[in-house]
Design an enzyme around this catalytic site. Structure first.
Site, PDB file in Angstrom:
ATOM      1  N   GLY A  12       0.111  -1.195  -0.027  1.00 51.47           N
ATOM      2  CA  GLY A  12      -0.393   0.118  -0.324  1.00 51.47           C
ATOM      3  C   GLY A  12       0.746   1.363   0.098  1.00 51.47           C
ATOM      4  CG  ASN A  14       1.349   2.618  -5.503  1.00 47.91           C
ATOM      5  OD1 ASN A  14       2.743   3.614  -5.679  1.00 47.91           O
ATOM      6  ND2 ASN A  14       2.545   2.008  -5.851  1.00 47.91           N
ATOM      7  CG  ASN A 107      -3.683  -1.724 -13.043  1.00 47.06           C
ATOM      8  OD1 ASN A 107      -3.627  -1.634 -11.953  1.00 47.06           O
ATOM      9  ND2 ASN A 107      -3.356  -2.420 -13.730  1.00 47.06           N
ATOM     10  CG  HIS A 109       1.792  -3.413 -15.868  1.00 44.49           C
ATOM     11  ND1 HIS A 109       1.104  -4.472 -14.893  1.00 44.49           N
ATOM     12  CD2 HIS A 109       2.933  -3.488 -16.087  1.00 44.49           C
ATOM     13  CE1 HIS A 109       2.071  -5.831 -15.576  1.00 44.49           C
ATOM     14  NE2 HIS A 109       2.891  -5.334 -15.903  1.00 44.49           N
ATOM     15  CG  ASP A 145      -0.669  -5.945 -16.649  1.00 42.44           C
ATOM     16  OD1 ASP A 145      -2.018  -5.437 -15.979  1.00 42.44           O
ATOM     17  OD2 ASP A 145      -0.484  -6.565 -16.209  1.00 42.44           O
TER      18      ASP A 145
HETATM   19  C1  GRF Z   1       3.707  -1.327  -7.390  1.00 44.60           C
HETATM   20  O1  GRF Z   1       4.790  -1.096  -8.262  1.00 44.60           O
HETATM   21  C2  GRF Z   1       3.061  -1.804  -8.998  1.00 44.60           C
HETATM   22  O2  GRF Z   1       2.828  -1.694  -9.384  1.00 44.60           O
HETATM   23  C3  GRF Z   1       2.487  -3.812  -8.495  1.00 44.60           C
HETATM   24  O3  GRF Z   1       2.268  -3.512  -7.235  1.00 44.60           O
HETATM   25  C4  GRF Z   1       3.427  -3.300  -6.301  1.00 44.60           C
HETATM   26  C5  GRF Z   1       2.442  -2.623  -4.738  1.00 44.60           C
HETATM   27  O4  GRF Z   1       2.799  -1.227  -4.491  1.00 44.60           O
HETATM   28  N1  GRF Z   1       1.735  -3.525  -9.245  1.00 44.60           N
HETATM   29  P1  GRF Z   1       2.337  -0.940  -3.048  1.00 44.60           P
HETATM   30  O5  GRF Z   1       1.302  -2.434  -2.688  1.00 44.60           O
HETATM   31  O6  GRF Z   1       2.170   0.102  -3.804  1.00 44.60           O
HETATM   32  O7  GRF Z   1       3.527  -0.437  -2.001  1.00 44.60           O
END
Ligand code: GRF
Length: 216
Positions: A12, A14, A107, A109, A145
């Protein structure tokens, strides 16, 4: 102010970048719920720290994907959501839900799509000795994707780059570009019209995609 749902499966980081951007008003929106298919996702703890509403919908509790999607949909339907962000959400959502929310689900990716859909993107970049790597943000369709590309962030792969360093650099640009794109969507500067991404008052559009190069 737009109502945002964030779907996660893991750390999490992001999600936290999005929370910070909402709290500092760089996103004209608020996160109304965080949904995780994984009860142990650290992102749930991060959400609690910010008093966000969380919901665990364990995919293993459902007979098939349609039933899981229906549970997610039923939960979201109560919350009047404007934008769903899949931020490290490791499940594929089916046609029913992606069509219902067409133009309202994005999304993140970790590759320069259409290169490397699916897993192990960073590893493939190193194995193939790619010179550049990056991230893609796209509207979600039922295909994994795929779906119209909104933005890509690009970094140069260093000659002696190891996997962990590469992943760390990718995370850094994710934490910058994802909140920025969500901000533009919430301000309606980015929209999906007839399955085509439309940009208003935005520079850096290359081949119909917002492209940013990062020197990090
Ligand atoms: C990110 O690198 C995203 O691109 C990929 O999974 C990761 C998730 O990271 N799909 P976080 O859970 O946001 O730390």
């Amino acid at each position: 102010m737009k109502r945002i749902a964030v779907l996660i499966s893991g750390s999490g980081s992001n999600l936290e970048a999005i929370i910070n951007a909402c709290n500092s008003n760089s996103i004209n929106g608020k996160i109304v719920c965080v949904i995780s298919n994984n009860p142990d996702a650290y992102g749930l703890k991060r959400s609690e720290k910010y008093n966000l509403r969380t919901k665990v919908i364990k995919h293993g509790d459902y007979l098939n994907r349609d039933n899981f999607d229906a549970a997610v949909d039923e939960y979201l339907a109560k919350l009047d959501i404007d934008l769903i962000v899949l931020a490290g959400f490791m499940r594929v959502l089916g046609k029913k839900i992606t069509e219902k929310y067409n133009g309202k689900i994005i999304n993140l990716h970790p590759s320069l799509l259409p290169l490397y859909p699916g897993l192990n993107t960073h590893k493939n970049v190193i194995i193939n000795k790619d010179k550049i790597h990056g991230i893609s943000i796209h509207y979600v369709s039922a295909k994994l994707d795929a779906g119209p590309l909104i933005a890509q962030g690009i970094i140069k792969v260093k000659g002696d780059q190891n996997l962990d360093e590469l992943i760390e650099r990718i995370h850094k640009i994710e934490h910058m570009l994802l909140p920025e794109i969500i901000g533009l969507i919430c301000n309606e500067n980015i929209t999906l019209k007839n399955n085509k991404v439309s940009y208003k008052e935005i520079d850096n559009i290359t081949n119909d995609i917002l492209v940013k190069n990062y020197e990090i």
